[in-house]
Motif scaffolding. Structure first.
Motif, PDB file in Angstrom:
ATOM      1  N   ALA A   1       0.851  -1.249  -0.013  1.00  0.00           N
ATOM      2  CA  ALA A   1      -0.075  -0.086   0.063  1.00  0.00           C
ATOM      3  C   ALA A   1       0.769   1.133  -0.094  1.00  0.00           C
ATOM      4  N   ALA A   2       0.536   2.203  -0.786  1.00  0.00           N
ATOM      5  CA  ALA A   2       1.174   3.593  -0.814  1.00  0.00           C
ATOM      6  C   ALA A   2       1.003   4.226   0.562  1.00  0.00           C
ATOM      7  N   PRO A   3       2.337   4.846   0.969  1.00  0.00           N
ATOM      8  CA  PRO A   3       2.120   5.294   2.282  1.00  0.00           C
ATOM      9  C   PRO A   3       1.521   6.560   2.395  1.00  0.00           C
TER      10      PRO A   3
ATOM     11  N   SER B   1       0.583   3.786  16.735  1.00  0.00           N
ATOM     12  CA  SER B   1       1.516   3.928  15.771  1.00  0.00           C
ATOM     13  C   SER B   1       1.652   2.810  15.108  1.00  0.00           C
ATOM     14  N   ARG B   2       1.703   1.794  15.679  1.00  0.00           N
ATOM     15  CA  ARG B   2       1.976   0.489  15.185  1.00  0.00           C
ATOM     16  C   ARG B   2       1.105  -0.085  14.172  1.00  0.00           C
ATOM     17  N   ALA B   3      -0.186   0.080  14.685  1.00  0.00           N
ATOM     18  CA  ALA B   3      -1.584  -0.387  14.001  1.00  0.00           C
ATOM     19  C   ALA B   3      -1.555   0.351  12.626  1.00  0.00           C
ATOM     20  N   LEU B   4      -1.228   1.937  12.764  1.00  0.00           N
ATOM     21  CA  LEU B   4      -1.483   2.693  11.384  1.00  0.00           C
ATOM     22  C   LEU B   4      -0.173   2.102  10.624  1.00  0.00           C
ATOM     23  N   SER B   5       0.885   1.553  11.263  1.00  0.00           N
ATOM     24  CA  SER B   5       1.873   1.277  10.210  1.00  0.00           C
ATOM     25  C   SER B   5       1.704  -0.087   9.599  1.00  0.00           C
ATOM     26  N   LEU B   6       0.915  -0.994   9.953  1.00  0.00           N
ATOM     27  CA  LEU B   6       0.343  -2.144   9.820  1.00  0.00           C
ATOM     28  C   LEU B   6      -0.481  -1.643   8.259  1.00  0.00           C
ATOM     29  N   CYS B   7      -1.235  -0.536   8.251  1.00  0.00           N
ATOM     30  CA  CYS B   7      -1.877  -0.116   6.944  1.00  0.00           C
ATOM     31  C   CYS B   7      -1.152   0.510   6.093  1.00  0.00           C
ATOM     32  N   GLY B   8       0.116   1.059   6.114  1.00  0.00           N
ATOM     33  CA  GLY B   8       0.731   1.636   5.205  1.00  0.00           C
ATOM     34  C   GLY B   8       0.837   3.277   5.979  1.00  0.00           C
ATOM     35  N   GLY B   9       0.323   3.582   6.882  1.00  0.00           N
ATOM     36  CA  GLY B   9       0.453   4.773   7.669  1.00  0.00           C
ATOM     37  C   GLY B   9       1.720   5.252   8.105  1.00  0.00           C
ATOM     38  N   VAL B  10       1.780   6.319   8.076  1.00  0.00           N
ATOM     39  CA  VAL B  10       3.419   7.133   8.294  1.00  0.00           C
ATOM     40  C   VAL B  10       3.053   7.948   9.608  1.00  0.00           C
ATOM     41  N   ASN B  11       3.508   7.803  10.727  1.00  0.00           N
ATOM     42  CA  ASN B  11       2.984   8.623  11.921  1.00  0.00           C
ATOM     43  C   ASN B  11       4.142   9.851  11.785  1.00  0.00           C
ATOM     44  N   LEU B  12       3.488  10.921  11.604  1.00  0.00           N
ATOM     45  CA  LEU B  12       4.587  12.132  11.450  1.00  0.00           C
ATOM     46  C   LEU B  12       5.295  12.540  12.681  1.00  0.00           C
ATOM     47  N   PHE B  13       4.924  12.103  13.814  1.00  0.00           N
ATOM     48  CA  PHE B  13       5.556  12.231  15.187  1.00  0.00           C
ATOM     49  C   PHE B  13       6.038  11.121  15.835  1.00  0.00           C
ATOM     50  N   ALA B  14       6.387  10.162  14.785  1.00  0.00           N
ATOM     51  CA  ALA B  14       6.797   8.775  15.560  1.00  0.00           C
ATOM     52  C   ALA B  14       8.324   9.111  16.314  1.00  0.00           C
ATOM     53  N   ASP B  15       9.091  10.119  16.129  1.00  0.00           N
ATOM     54  CA  ASP B  15      10.436  10.174  16.802  1.00  0.00           C
ATOM     55  C   ASP B  15      10.219  10.951  17.959  1.00  0.00           C
TER      56      ASP B  15
ATOM     57  N   PRO C   1      -7.884  -7.322  22.395  1.00  0.00           N
ATOM     58  CA  PRO C   1      -8.250  -7.907  21.012  1.00  0.00           C
ATOM     59  C   PRO C   1      -8.944  -7.099  20.121  1.00  0.00           C
ATOM     60  N   ARG C   2      -9.639  -6.244  20.710  1.00  0.00           N
ATOM     61  CA  ARG C   2     -10.409  -5.122  19.893  1.00  0.00           C
ATOM     62  C   ARG C   2      -9.661  -4.219  18.998  1.00  0.00           C
ATOM     63  N   LEU C   3      -8.467  -4.206  19.345  1.00  0.00           N
ATOM     64  CA  LEU C   3      -7.449  -3.256  18.427  1.00  0.00           C
ATOM     65  C   LEU C   3      -7.593  -3.840  17.048  1.00  0.00           C
ATOM     66  N   VAL C   4      -7.593  -4.901  16.888  1.00  0.00           N
ATOM     67  CA  VAL C   4      -7.539  -5.643  15.619  1.00  0.00           C
ATOM     68  C   VAL C   4      -8.854  -4.752  14.556  1.00  0.00           C
ATOM     69  N   GLU C   5     -10.029  -4.944  15.324  1.00  0.00           N
ATOM     70  CA  GLU C   5     -11.170  -3.947  14.775  1.00  0.00           C
ATOM     71  C   GLU C   5     -10.743  -2.593  14.379  1.00  0.00           C
ATOM     72  N   GLY C   6     -10.404  -2.177  15.581  1.00  0.00           N
ATOM     73  CA  GLY C   6      -9.585  -0.502  15.200  1.00  0.00           C
ATOM     74  C   GLY C   6      -8.886  -0.545  14.302  1.00  0.00           C
ATOM     75  N   THR C   7      -7.920  -1.410  14.088  1.00  0.00           N
ATOM     76  CA  THR C   7      -6.970  -1.326  12.834  1.00  0.00           C
ATOM     77  C   THR C   7      -7.311  -1.328  11.562  1.00  0.00           C
ATOM     78  N   ARG C   8      -8.663  -2.314  11.384  1.00  0.00           N
ATOM     79  CA  ARG C   8      -9.248  -2.418  10.293  1.00  0.00           C
ATOM     80  C   ARG C   8     -10.040  -1.091   9.846  1.00  0.00           C
ATOM     81  N   THR C   9     -10.399  -0.585  10.865  1.00  0.00           N
ATOM     82  CA  THR C   9     -11.043   1.031  10.468  1.00  0.00           C
ATOM     83  C   THR C   9     -10.085   1.836  10.133  1.00  0.00           C
ATOM     84  N   LEU C  10      -8.791   2.052  10.759  1.00  0.00           N
ATOM     85  CA  LEU C  10      -7.757   2.867  10.404  1.00  0.00           C
ATOM     86  C   LEU C  10      -7.372   2.410   8.868  1.00  0.00           C
ATOM     87  N   CYS C  11      -7.299   1.434   8.488  1.00  0.00           N
ATOM     88  CA  CYS C  11      -7.027   0.966   7.182  1.00  0.00           C
ATOM     89  C   CYS C  11      -7.918   1.457   6.252  1.00  0.00           C
TER      90      CYS C  11
END
Length: 305
Positions: free
Chosen positions: A183-185, A207-221, A285-295
């Motif tokens: 997926a494009a970042p 942030s890890r959930a966003l990364s799984l979807c191709g998200g780039v956390n602008l404040f990761a550092d 475990p509901r974080l998986v459902e949330g990650t799908r929504t983020l994606c």
């Protein structure tokens, strides 16, 4: 692209990692053997028999215990323990940051599950001094959620349920990693709070959930796990997407505030997204459902380019 593929490879590896790690320090409750596990602060906890009266000291811990099949053994919770529905009617022993020790002791627990990253340290240590078995939980990523389910299952005598829930979580994470490997970042600002303005760094599970979807956390550092920001810092970063959970499950008012800066890419493209905070701001475990929504939100942003 190498980094992205490494992320997916790591996600797939979660399926195999159940064979190793701290959770596997636990012994099976066979015969007269003690049930021993290592908690998230590297302390070993042993029970002579599966716990029958468990007190959970955070909403996330409550969710995890129910998911691991221990719900019927939970006799006390803290405020805002609202999932699953059965948890709402359980006696409360204060809040996660201010425990009512008298009420807790009155429940006569044979296991207390504390939140290592949020409960008052002195109060938890007091439980140790009183001789109560205390498991300190602090899951911070998908794999730690999975191993926590396994350990809770062993402590509560519901190992089959806990192991199944852990396996299903690992498989779901691996499937998302496979789906979004190419997926494009998308550059993202995730807002945790409004006053003061707060986000998450790259180590946080959101942030890890966003990364799984191709998200780039602008404040990761940023150094703190949940850093404070100025409004100007977000404007300068010019995120393509802004996501927030707001003050509640259906309160998206924080997003409206960003519309006063129409030059922002996220505003120009209408990439302002709300998500139920319980699905991403609790490490369960509901974080998986949330990650799908983020994606899905990031997919919508890609379509608007």
């Amino acid at each position: 692209m190498i980094i992205r593929r490494s992320l997916v490879s790591a996600s797939i590896g979660l399926v195999l990692s159940a064979l190793t790690g701290a959770a596997m320090a636990s012994s099976s409750p066979d015969g007269d053997e003690d049930i021993c596990v290592v908690d998230d602060t590297e302390r070993e906890l042993c029970l002579a028999a599966p716990a029958e009266r468990i007190v959970a000291l955070s909403p996330s811990v409550t969710e995890m215990l129910f998911a691991a099949g221990a719900g019927e053994r939970v006799v006390g919770v803290v405020s805002f323990s609202d999932y699953p529905e059965a948890a709402r009617s359980l006696p409360q022993v204060g809040s996660y940051d201010r425990l009512d020790l008298e009420s807790l002791l009155a429940l006569d627990p044979d296991l207390v599950v504390a939140w290592a990253g949020g409960n008052p340290g002195q109060q938890v240590e007091r439980l140790d001094e009183l001789g109560l078995p205390v498991f300190r939980s602090d899951a911070a990523n998908f794999e730690q959620i999975a191993t926590t389910l396994e350990r809770f299952g062993r402590l509560a005598g519901s190992a089959d349920t806990g192991d199944t829930a852990a396996r299903e979580l690992r498989e779901s994470v691996a499937a998302l990693g496979e789906r979004y490997v190419d997926a494009a970042p998308v550059e993202v600002f995730y807002q945790v709070w409004e006053q003061p303005l707060m986000t998450v760094n790259g180590e946080h599970w959101i942030s890890r959930a966003l990364s799984l979807c191709g998200g780039v956390n602008l404040f990761a550092d940023e150094a703190p796990l949940v850093p404070r920001l100025s409004r100007e810092a977000v404007l300068a970063a010019d995120p393509e997407v802004i996501i927030t959970g707001g003050m509640g499950k259906a309160d998206s008012t924080w997003l409206d505030a960003w519309r006063q800066w129409p030059q922002m890419t996220a505003v120009v493209r209408d990439n302002l997204y709300f998500i139920n905070p319980d699905l991403v701001q609790r490490a369960t475990p509901r974080l998986v459902e949330g990650t799908r929504t983020l994606c899905q939100h990031l997919d919508s942003a890609r379509e608007r380019r």
